[in-house]
Design a protein around this motif. Sequence first.
Motif, PDB file in Angstrom:
ATOM      1  N   ARG A  17     -67.215  23.002  48.713  1.00 40.54           N
ATOM      2  CA  ARG A  17     -66.155  23.655  47.931  1.00 40.54           C
ATOM      3  C   ARG A  17     -64.820  22.941  48.112  1.00 40.54           C
ATOM      4  O   ARG A  17     -64.093  22.702  47.141  1.00 40.54           O
ATOM      5  CB  ARG A  17     -66.029  25.109  48.349  1.00 40.54           C
ATOM      6  CG  ARG A  17     -64.991  25.854  47.578  1.00 40.54           C
ATOM      7  CD  ARG A  17     -64.954  27.302  47.951  1.00 40.54           C
ATOM      8  NE  ARG A  17     -63.850  27.954  47.287  1.00 40.54           N
ATOM      9  CZ  ARG A  17     -63.385  29.127  47.621  1.00 40.54           C
ATOM     10  NH1 ARG A  17     -63.932  29.783  48.618  1.00 40.54           N
ATOM     11  NH2 ARG A  17     -62.373  29.651  46.973  1.00 40.54           N
ATOM     12  N   VAL A  18     -64.490  22.583  49.338  1.00 39.59           N
ATOM     13  CA  VAL A  18     -63.245  21.860  49.597  1.00 39.59           C
ATOM     14  C   VAL A  18     -63.263  20.509  48.893  1.00 39.59           C
ATOM     15  O   VAL A  18     -62.267  20.085  48.299  1.00 39.59           O
ATOM     16  CB  VAL A  18     -63.016  21.703  51.115  1.00 39.59           C
ATOM     17  CG1 VAL A  18     -61.903  20.718  51.399  1.00 39.59           C
ATOM     18  CG2 VAL A  18     -62.722  23.041  51.756  1.00 39.59           C
ATOM     19  N   ASP A  23     -60.854  17.129  44.642  1.00 39.94           N
ATOM     20  CA  ASP A  23     -61.150  15.975  43.799  1.00 39.94           C
ATOM     21  C   ASP A  23     -60.067  15.862  42.725  1.00 39.94           C
ATOM     22  O   ASP A  23     -59.839  16.801  41.964  1.00 39.94           O
ATOM     23  CB  ASP A  23     -62.513  16.149  43.146  1.00 39.94           C
ATOM     24  CG  ASP A  23     -62.904  14.989  42.275  1.00 39.94           C
ATOM     25  OD1 ASP A  23     -62.465  13.854  42.558  1.00 39.94           O
ATOM     26  OD2 ASP A  23     -63.661  15.213  41.311  1.00 39.94           O
ATOM     27  N   PRO A  24     -59.348  14.720  42.650  1.00 38.87           N
ATOM     28  CA  PRO A  24     -58.249  14.590  41.688  1.00 38.87           C
ATOM     29  C   PRO A  24     -58.685  14.782  40.237  1.00 38.87           C
ATOM     30  O   PRO A  24     -57.976  15.400  39.448  1.00 38.87           O
ATOM     31  CB  PRO A  24     -57.725  13.173  41.910  1.00 38.87           C
ATOM     32  CG  PRO A  24     -58.215  12.767  43.243  1.00 38.87           C
ATOM     33  CD  PRO A  24     -59.471  13.545  43.494  1.00 38.87           C
ATOM     34  N   ALA A  29     -58.603  18.210  35.420  1.00 41.02           N
ATOM     35  CA  ALA A  29     -59.372  18.914  34.393  1.00 41.02           C
ATOM     36  C   ALA A  29     -59.066  20.409  34.432  1.00 41.02           C
ATOM     37  O   ALA A  29     -58.877  21.031  33.375  1.00 41.02           O
ATOM     38  CB  ALA A  29     -60.862  18.678  34.596  1.00 41.02           C
ATOM     39  N   ARG A  30     -59.011  20.991  35.631  1.00 45.34           N
ATOM     40  CA  ARG A  30     -58.694  22.416  35.746  1.00 45.34           C
ATOM     41  C   ARG A  30     -57.275  22.705  35.260  1.00 45.34           C
ATOM     42  O   ARG A  30     -57.033  23.713  34.597  1.00 45.34           O
ATOM     43  CB  ARG A  30     -58.832  22.881  37.206  1.00 45.34           C
ATOM     44  CG  ARG A  30     -60.254  23.101  37.652  1.00 45.34           C
ATOM     45  CD  ARG A  30     -60.336  23.871  38.955  1.00 45.34           C
ATOM     46  NE  ARG A  30     -59.331  23.517  39.942  1.00 45.34           N
ATOM     47  CZ  ARG A  30     -59.481  22.621  40.910  1.00 45.34           C
ATOM     48  NH1 ARG A  30     -60.613  21.971  41.015  1.00 45.34           N
ATOM     49  NH2 ARG A  30     -58.513  22.389  41.779  1.00 45.34           N
ATOM     50  N   THR A  31     -56.332  21.824  35.598  1.00 45.41           N
ATOM     51  CA  THR A  31     -54.949  22.017  35.175  1.00 45.41           C
ATOM     52  C   THR A  31     -54.822  21.925  33.660  1.00 45.41           C
ATOM     53  O   THR A  31     -54.150  22.756  33.029  1.00 45.41           O
ATOM     54  CB  THR A  31     -54.031  20.975  35.842  1.00 45.41           C
ATOM     55  OG1 THR A  31     -54.186  21.074  37.259  1.00 45.41           O
ATOM     56  CG2 THR A  31     -52.589  21.187  35.472  1.00 45.41           C
ATOM     57  N   ALA A  32     -55.472  20.937  33.053  1.00 48.56           N
ATOM     58  CA  ALA A  32     -55.424  20.783  31.593  1.00 48.56           C
ATOM     59  C   ALA A  32     -56.066  21.980  30.902  1.00 48.56           C
ATOM     60  O   ALA A  32     -55.541  22.494  29.911  1.00 48.56           O
ATOM     61  CB  ALA A  32     -56.115  19.493  31.177  1.00 48.56           C
ATOM     62  N   LYS A  33     -57.195  22.438  31.423  1.00 49.34           N
ATOM     63  CA  LYS A  33     -57.872  23.597  30.835  1.00 49.34           C
ATOM     64  C   LYS A  33     -57.005  24.838  30.977  1.00 49.34           C
ATOM     65  O   LYS A  33     -56.887  25.638  30.036  1.00 49.34           O
ATOM     66  CB  LYS A  33     -59.222  23.832  31.492  1.00 49.34           C
ATOM     67  CG  LYS A  33     -59.987  24.987  30.878  1.00 49.34           C
ATOM     68  CD  LYS A  33     -61.288  25.250  31.620  1.00 49.34           C
ATOM     69  CE  LYS A  33     -62.102  26.366  31.033  1.00 49.34           C
ATOM     70  NZ  LYS A  33     -61.405  27.562  30.676  1.00 49.34           N
ATOM     71  N   GLY A  34     -56.357  25.006  32.117  1.00 48.45           N
ATOM     72  CA  GLY A  34     -55.482  26.161  32.307  1.00 48.45           C
ATOM     73  C   GLY A  34     -54.302  26.148  31.356  1.00 48.45           C
ATOM     74  O   GLY A  34     -53.931  27.182  30.793  1.00 48.45           O
ATOM     75  N   ALA A  35     -53.704  24.975  31.152  1.00 47.05           N
ATOM     76  CA  ALA A  35     -52.576  24.864  30.226  1.00 47.05           C
ATOM     77  C   ALA A  35     -53.026  25.127  28.791  1.00 47.05           C
ATOM     78  O   ALA A  35     -52.338  25.837  28.035  1.00 47.05           O
ATOM     79  CB  ALA A  35     -51.940  23.489  30.337  1.00 47.05           C
TER      80      ALA A  35
END
Length: 80
Positions: A17-18, A23-24, A29-35
């Motif tokens: 999980r860590v 993982d950059p 990807a998570r940041t872009a999807k959240g935005a």
Amino acid sequence: MAERQDSDDESRRIIERVARETDPASFMARTAKGARDHVAAADADQSDPIEYWGTRIGRALGFVIAIGLLIWLVVFVSQS
């Protein structure tokens, strides 16, 4: 012996999980999807069209205004 196996399994899950969370590429990807979900009002009530479109319009206008202010700041600082 079973306790040791459970402890080892839990340790492996934590380490995996860590590794996934740090993982950059995964972070980007998570940041872009959240935005994208935020601006697209994915969290708004889909059954209420007024709330849905109002949320989308408001968030898009906020984004455009923020970009405009950022451009204004860069121009203002570069002229000084």
